[in-house]
Write a protein that holds these residues in place. Structure first.
Motif: not given
Length: 897
Positions: A685-691, A717-722, A728-738, A748-751
């Protein structure tokens, strides 16, 4: 002048006049403290316990000081780590004993001791012969000053609230597990930790008695079957711990209590150059036999603090306690701890009375403190008339019983202005099994509760159970949000006479508030003037299942969903003067700003409720939690870290599989995106924060359905979306929220979120949230939550009047913008040529980046200015009053593009 204007003026004057009284409990710990009369002893590592204890010739240990003190005396402790247990004598009401940090650096009371003598133990392990004094269930080990995980299967990440579970096969039975993935090993004697059942609202532990490949038998657990049991149930989660067979990752440990031997998988490269410590003292500060003692400015590491049943007059101020409680089993509480007749369901109260920072007794106080990292409670308050105020409590309750951020037992307590975040179950809870059915005259107010219910699916951030009589108690001006339970405020199972008012909830699942009669009485419960926002898809308020709901009363509510109340009792429940609308006129519902905008249908539409609708503006009370035209109240503490959530803006998301992923960033916890195919490494999934935004943690909320939770992911993360860099970070587990935690603040603007593992079902995402190390200046920064307020008092909303040189400061605010908006009430004298509020960075006399002119006279108004330049990055933010003895009272400010 109109009636509303006159009333606003009167309220403003009244508000400013009472600020000092309202905030007496919220005094900053950094203020100067008057030295009590008596002798002052100094303690420093350079000293000797045979020295006189002067600043020139200090004592070496705090214990030596405590051996000397008498009522009115003080131990001033210089910087350093002190591995000892503090057991002070009592002072008197007029001459307390004080233990305080001197102020030349951190003072840490450490509950651990170093483990040495490591030798090769074969099989890739090392071992050391050592005695660990606590009960083995409470052992804790640290590697290089970080929590080391006890060996477990399956392996999990470092965050105990992001745990990885094994899933038993459907052929399992009550005390037997079938799992084709279970490694062949001798698991006999291991602890099996269960989160299983049809609706698992608590967790349990048992002991493995027999194993064969793919199978094991155990004793214990299964106290309520269903809904809490293994077998062919909806949830069949478990893991194994406490076995040498589980050691397979660097840093994992196992303690053989019979041989008094600690085993560990060494770090890569060997143990040389690394430090291992193990817990030796449960209570680093033991006040269980003390009264009239002040503890100020100390840090605790790997240990905790407690007062006792007979303690009174204890003041704990500015404590910073980390890794306070650790345990691996959840036994039934002993009958002697129970306030009502024992039965098997009381397993949920396991470890409530033997974990956390404990404020017991009468008339004791915990304030201005940070409490973090506990398998059980954050804070236990028990007895009569104790106060817990302005504390930051987080990352607690991960073992999954009913141990909350703050456990409240007893009567007459005051629990206010606390921020409670990331809890296994509730943020605030009371256990009737331990408390008994009385719960009268408790004040629970202005608390912020979020990210709760990480290890349970049926509950809420604020939870009351059961059969409690809440007469005289008030639950008011609290916020509950971003939690994976079902409800924001939950008064469960036959409890009555609870008064809720002016509370706020959003992103809490199916309901805002739930009064659950559950085939029994729910008498005299009330909810007035509360506001409910997005992320509620059932009822704004629900009272159901009651055989008798006499005297229940729900009014002046604003919410997106209907209000329903069982019509039983005499008199029948009253439900009236409520606004149910998807367009109530909130300021910014997605960001929890549920105060009203001009033209809202809730303005002047409420009814008068005695003792609740005070300080009304206009022709009638407003509906909802915030009176239009008055200062906007806030909840939570004012310590560093209390404000972290990044403001949600115009975010968008795209999925690598081409599906529409916009609901992942719509700010609604109930909306869900589902991938097009079973999980596979590389899906993203790629998220654009708009700023550009600055953040240090990403939370991926996958809802309460475990079938679609990601098996692991990275974040880049990215500054230009490309051009995206390495993760920079990683997660593992089976909890409702990770949670993916970044090693440092990132802008950054893009994740991009990328799966790292395969799974049998498509992954799901309900909500993506970002958190920073400090407040996001694009959010509404409430003045009363500022890290520092100098020259004026804080109020429940806004500050008092700031005069020339007075200031408000926010520590480590994340800035990106050039437009400052401040809501203020001018006190500048009529005819004064100029009054102003100056915006400065990093210091009260730091770079000047903007000036807000303040005209004489007026009411609460928003003033906007363009800054001299765009401000970016992380800065301490100062708003400094200038040019008059009285300039303005400040409500809030924002800095936006």
């Amino acid at each position: 002048m109109t009636r509303r204007d006159m009333r606003r003026r009167d309220i403003r004057l009244k508000h400013l006049a009472v600020l000092a009284a309202v905030t007496a409990l919220l005094t900053s710990p950094v203020q100067a403290h008057a030295a009590p009369s008596g002798h002052t002893y100094h303690v420093a590592h350079r000293g000797s316990d045979h020295a006189p204890g002067t600043q020139v010739s200090p004592l070496r240990t705090i214990g030596a000081c405590l051996d000397r003190v008498r009522p009115g005396d003080t131990c001033l402790v210089h910087q350093g780590t002190y591995r000892e247990q503090l057991t002070p004598p009592s002072g008197t009401k007029d001459a307390p004993i004080t233990i305080a940090a001197y102020g030349d650096g951190p003072v840490t009371v450490d509950g651990t001791e170093r483990v040495t003598g490591w030798k090769d133990a074969g099989g890739g392990l090392i071992a050391a012969n050592t005695d660990l004094p606590p009960d083995p269930d409470f052992n804790a080990v640290f590697l290089d000053n970080a929590r080391a995980a006890e060996g477990r299967w399956p392996n999990s990440g470092a965050d105990p609230l992001n745990t990885t579970w094994a899933e038993a096969d459907t052929t399992s039975t009550d005390q037997h597990i079938d799992d084709t993935d279970l490694p062949a090993a001798d698991w006999v004697g291991a602890t099996v930790h269960l989160w299983a059942g049809s609706n698992p609202w608590a967790q349990q532990t048992g002991t493995v008695t027999a194993t064969t490949p793919g199978k094991l038998d155990f004793k214990g657990g299964n106290y309520r079957c269903p809904p809490l049991c293994m077998g062919n149930q909806t949830y069949r989660n478990y893991y194994l711990v406490g076995s040498k067979a589980a050691l397979d990752q660097p840093g994992e440990w196992y303690y053989d209590k019979a041989a008094h031997r600690l085993y560990m998988v060494p770090p890569k490269g060997g143990i040389a150059g690394h430090t291992v410590t193990a817990k030796h003292r449960l209570w680093g500060v033991d006040l269980s036999g003390s009264s009239y003692v002040t503890v100020r400015g100390l840090n605790l590491w790997g240990t905790s603090l407690r007062t006792g049943k007979s303690s009174t007059g204890v003041m704990v101020d500015g404590l910073r306690a980390t890794y306070i409680s650790e345990f691996s089993t959840l036994p039934m509480p002993p009958d002697s701890d129970l306030a009502i007749d024992p039965f098997e369901g009381h397993i949920v109260a396991s470890r409530i009375l033997d974990s956390g920072v404990q404020i017991l007794g009468t008339g004791n106080t915990l304030k201005n403190s940070e409490i973090a990292q506990s398998a059980g409670d954050g804070v236990l308050v028990r007895g009569t008339g104790n106060t817990v105020t302005n504390n930051y409590i987080h990352d607690v309750g991960w073992m999954g019983s009913y141990t909350p951020g703050i456990e409240i037992n007893g009567n007459g307590h005051t629990v206010t202005r606390n921020t409670i975040r990331r809890t296994g179950r509730a943020a605030i809870d009371t256990a009737w099994q331990l408390n008994g059915t009385e719960f009268h005259d408790n004040r629970i107010a202005y608390n912020d509760m979020s990210e709760a219910m990480r290890t349970s699916r049926d509950g809420s951030p604020f939870y009351v159970c059961c059969s409690l009589n809440g007469s005289g108690s008030s639950i008011d001006h609290n916020t509950s949000h971003d939690a994976d339970g079902q409800v924001g405020f939950y008064v469960d199972n036959y409890s009555g006479k609870f008064s809720l008012h002016h509370n706020v909830a959003w992103n809490t699942g199916s309901r805002g508030t739930f009064f659950n009669g559950h085939t029994g009485p729910s008498i005299g419960n009330q909810d007035h003037n509360s506001s409910y926002g997005v992320g509620i898809n059932g009822n704004s308020v629900l009272l159901s299942g009651a055989t008798d709901a006499s005297g229940s009363y729900i009014s002046n509510i604003v919410g997106p969903k209907p209000i329903t109340a069982t019509q039983t009792g005499n008199p029948l429940p009253v439900v009236r003067s409520n606004l149910i609308s998807d367009k109530p006129g909130y300021t910014d519902a997605v960001n929890g700003e549920l105060w009203l905008t001009p033209g809202s249908p809730a303005i002047d539409a409420g009814e008068v409720v005695d003792g609740i609708t005070t300080d009304t503006l206009g022709a009638a009370p407003d509906q909802g939690a915030y009176e239009y035209g008055a200062p906007v109240w806030s909840s939570g503490c004012d310590l560093p870290g209390c404000q972290q959530r990044v403001r949600h803006g115009n975010w968008s998301a795209t999925a690598s599989d081409g599906t529409d992923a916009s609901v992942t960033v719509d700010g609604d916890i109930n909306s869900r995106w589902t991938g097009a195919a079973p999980q596979a490494a590389g899906q993203s999934l790629t998220v654009d924060l708009g700023e550009s935004k600055t953040f240090g943690r990403l939370s991926l909320d996958a809802g309460r359905d475990t079938s679609g939770q990601p098996y692991g992911f990275t974040v880049s993360v990215s500054g230009d979306g490309m051009h995206f860099g390495e993760p920079l970070a990683r997660a593992s587990g089976r909890s409702f929220t990770q949670d993916a935690v970044f090693p440092r603040q990132t802008t950054a603007r893009y994740i991009r979120i990328t799966l790292t593992a395969s799974g049998p079902a498509p992954w799901v995402v309900n909500d993506i949230r970002l958190y920073g190390d400090g407040p996001d200046a694009a959010s509404t920064l409430q003045a009363e939550q500022a890290t520092t307020v100098r020259g004026a008092e804080r109020g429940t909303a806004a500050t008092g009047v700031l005069g020339s040189g007075d200031r408000v400061a926010f520590r480590k605010a994340n800035l990106r913008g050039k437009h400052l908006t401040a809501r203020l009430d001018s006190a500048c004298p009529q005819g004064t040529r100029s009054c102003s509020l100056q915006l400065r960075l990093d210091a009260p006399d730091g770079p000047l980046v903007g000036v807000v002119p303040v005209a004489g006279g007026g009411d609460w108004q928003e003033r906007s200015v363009t800054l001299k330049r765009e401000v970016t990055g992380t800065h301490d933010l100062y708003l400094v009053a200038k040019d008059a003895a009285q300039v303005a009272a400040l409500d809030w400010l924002t800095i936006r593009p």
